[in-house]
Design a protein around this motif. Structure first.
Motif, PDB file in Angstrom:
ATOM      1  N   MET A   1       0.765  -1.147   0.068  1.00  0.00           N
ATOM      2  CA  MET A   1      -0.069  -0.057  -0.065  1.00  0.00           C
ATOM      3  C   MET A   1       0.822   1.138   0.133  1.00  0.00           C
ATOM      4  O   MET A   1       1.849   1.308   1.012  1.00  0.00           O
ATOM      5  N   ILE A   2       0.637   2.140  -0.944  1.00  0.00           N
ATOM      6  CA  ILE A   2       1.493   3.296  -1.173  1.00  0.00           C
ATOM      7  C   ILE A   2       0.609   4.436  -0.912  1.00  0.00           C
ATOM      8  O   ILE A   2      -0.431   4.793  -1.881  1.00  0.00           O
ATOM      9  N   PRO A   3       0.751   5.295  -0.066  1.00  0.00           N
ATOM     10  CA  PRO A   3      -0.055   6.645   0.410  1.00  0.00           C
ATOM     11  C   PRO A   3      -0.099   7.498  -0.849  1.00  0.00           C
ATOM     12  O   PRO A   3       1.404   7.591  -1.116  1.00  0.00           O
ATOM     13  N   VAL A   4      -0.867   8.039  -1.321  1.00  0.00           N
ATOM     14  CA  VAL A   4      -0.785   9.465  -2.312  1.00  0.00           C
ATOM     15  C   VAL A   4      -1.159  10.549  -1.394  1.00  0.00           C
ATOM     16  O   VAL A   4      -2.091  10.898  -0.947  1.00  0.00           O
ATOM     17  N   THR A   5       0.009  11.345  -1.622  1.00  0.00           N
ATOM     18  CA  THR A   5      -0.183  12.625  -0.826  1.00  0.00           C
ATOM     19  C   THR A   5      -0.098  13.702  -1.616  1.00  0.00           C
ATOM     20  O   THR A   5       0.341  13.743  -3.140  1.00  0.00           O
ATOM     21  N   GLY A   6       0.197  15.022  -1.259  1.00  0.00           N
ATOM     22  CA  GLY A   6       0.476  16.395  -2.150  1.00  0.00           C
ATOM     23  C   GLY A   6      -0.448  16.622  -2.828  1.00  0.00           C
ATOM     24  O   GLY A   6      -0.282  17.066  -3.863  1.00  0.00           O
ATOM     25  N   TRP A   7      -1.729  16.585  -2.350  1.00  0.00           N
ATOM     26  CA  TRP A   7      -3.088  17.095  -2.970  1.00  0.00           C
ATOM     27  C   TRP A   7      -2.951  18.465  -3.309  1.00  0.00           C
ATOM     28  O   TRP A   7      -2.441  19.341  -2.212  1.00  0.00           O
ATOM     29  N   SER A   8      -3.621  18.995  -4.213  1.00  0.00           N
ATOM     30  CA  SER A   8      -3.748  20.288  -4.571  1.00  0.00           C
ATOM     31  C   SER A   8      -4.648  21.256  -3.664  1.00  0.00           C
ATOM     32  O   SER A   8      -4.678  22.340  -3.411  1.00  0.00           O
ATOM     33  N   ARG A   9      -5.279  20.376  -2.788  1.00  0.00           N
ATOM     34  CA  ARG A   9      -6.277  20.919  -1.766  1.00  0.00           C
ATOM     35  C   ARG A   9      -6.458  19.855  -0.773  1.00  0.00           C
ATOM     36  O   ARG A   9      -6.287  18.756  -1.236  1.00  0.00           O
ATOM     37  N   PRO A  10      -6.799  20.339   0.368  1.00  0.00           N
ATOM     38  CA  PRO A  10      -6.798  19.438   1.573  1.00  0.00           C
ATOM     39  C   PRO A  10      -7.829  18.510   1.400  1.00  0.00           C
ATOM     40  O   PRO A  10      -8.991  18.770   0.606  1.00  0.00           O
ATOM     41  N   LEU A  11      -7.558  17.334   1.468  1.00  0.00           N
ATOM     42  CA  LEU A  11      -8.611  16.252   1.426  1.00  0.00           C
ATOM     43  C   LEU A  11      -9.925  16.403   2.609  1.00  0.00           C
ATOM     44  O   LEU A  11      -9.495  17.276   3.708  1.00  0.00           O
ATOM     45  N   GLY A  12     -11.220  16.224   2.361  1.00  0.00           N
ATOM     46  CA  GLY A  12     -12.082  16.542   3.121  1.00  0.00           C
ATOM     47  C   GLY A  12     -13.151  17.203   2.294  1.00  0.00           C
ATOM     48  O   GLY A  12     -13.149  17.146   1.275  1.00  0.00           O
ATOM     49  N   ALA A  13     -14.135  17.761   3.306  1.00  0.00           N
ATOM     50  CA  ALA A  13     -15.323  18.555   2.701  1.00  0.00           C
ATOM     51  C   ALA A  13     -14.885  19.815   2.144  1.00  0.00           C
ATOM     52  O   ALA A  13     -13.861  20.426   2.527  1.00  0.00           O
ATOM     53  N   TRP A  14     -15.952  20.468   1.302  1.00  0.00           N
ATOM     54  CA  TRP A  14     -15.635  21.757   0.763  1.00  0.00           C
ATOM     55  C   TRP A  14     -16.954  22.269   1.243  1.00  0.00           C
ATOM     56  O   TRP A  14     -17.787  21.846   1.681  1.00  0.00           O
ATOM     57  N   THR A  15     -17.109  23.823   1.432  1.00  0.00           N
ATOM     58  CA  THR A  15     -18.038  24.439   1.647  1.00  0.00           C
ATOM     59  C   THR A  15     -18.504  25.335   0.442  1.00  0.00           C
ATOM     60  O   THR A  15     -17.558  25.874  -0.474  1.00  0.00           O
ATOM     61  N   GLY A  16     -19.504  26.104   0.717  1.00  0.00           N
ATOM     62  CA  GLY A  16     -20.103  27.214  -0.539  1.00  0.00           C
ATOM     63  C   GLY A  16     -20.933  26.406  -1.419  1.00  0.00           C
ATOM     64  O   GLY A  16     -21.373  25.324  -1.197  1.00  0.00           O
ATOM     65  N   GLY A  17     -21.146  27.259  -2.515  1.00  0.00           N
ATOM     66  CA  GLY A  17     -22.136  26.606  -3.429  1.00  0.00           C
ATOM     67  C   GLY A  17     -21.369  25.374  -4.428  1.00  0.00           C
ATOM     68  O   GLY A  17     -22.013  25.231  -5.349  1.00  0.00           O
TER      69      GLY A  17
END
Length: 170
Positions: free
Chosen positions: A40-56
């Motif tokens: 198992m190799i973690p994928v990191t360095g995403w362009s935005r934080p993992l998790g929910a987004w808010t707004g529309g």
């Protein structure tokens, strides 16, 4: 086009809801390989934080760069938790649209030696779209629903939560 997969007594079955015809498929190596041991190799360095987004927003775009693991086996991408569905692209090519758990796909044939761009576009729920639309003027709206949620109503979970991993299977 949607298809539902059912595993019964070790056989893989598929149903096309458009015509409700059932048929059995030969055993699928990729499906069996998820339960096999593998690195198992973690994928990191995403362009935005993992998790929910808010707004529309009704779609969140996550981008990461990974190096192709040195292996002769299959390389499988597991997105972990996703709310609500995800389209996976590798190096500009669409791999698969994933709309239910497990959010996994085989990316072996899309990865090249060296760096590879993985893009995951996650589409939110209709509820969140309606909450956003309710805050717009009638002229700005593109979606309506009778008895839909009001502007400012709590949003449902939406986003790529992970953990995102590559699994190398021999």
């Amino acid at each position: 086009e949607s298809r539902f997969i059912e595993v019964r007594d070790g056989e893989v079955g598929m149903m096309n809801p458009a015509n409700c015809s059932d048929y059995l498929l030969p055993s699928c190596e990729v499906m069996r390989s998820w339960s096999e041991p593998g690195e198992m190799i973690p994928v990191t360095g995403w362009s935005r934080p993992l998790g929910a987004w808010t707004g529309g927003m009704t779609e969140g775009r996550y981008v990461a760069t990974v190096r192709r693991p040195k292996t002769t086996g299959r390389i499988l991408l597991d997105l972990g938790k996703v709310c609500s569905w995800a389209t996976v692209r590798v190096n500009g090519k669409t791999v698969e649209m994933l709309w239910c758990r497990p959010y996994r796909c085989d990316v072996t044939d899309y990865l090249k030696d060296g760096d590879n761009e993985i893009v995951v576009e996650v589409t939110s729920t209709l509820h969140n779209k309606l909450v956003h639309e309710a805050s717009l003027t009638e002229a700005e709206r593109t979606t309506w629903a009778l008895g839909g949620p009001k502007a400012g109503a709590p949003l449902a979970d939406a986003g790529l939560y992970g953990p995102v991993t590559l699994k190398v299977v021999k």
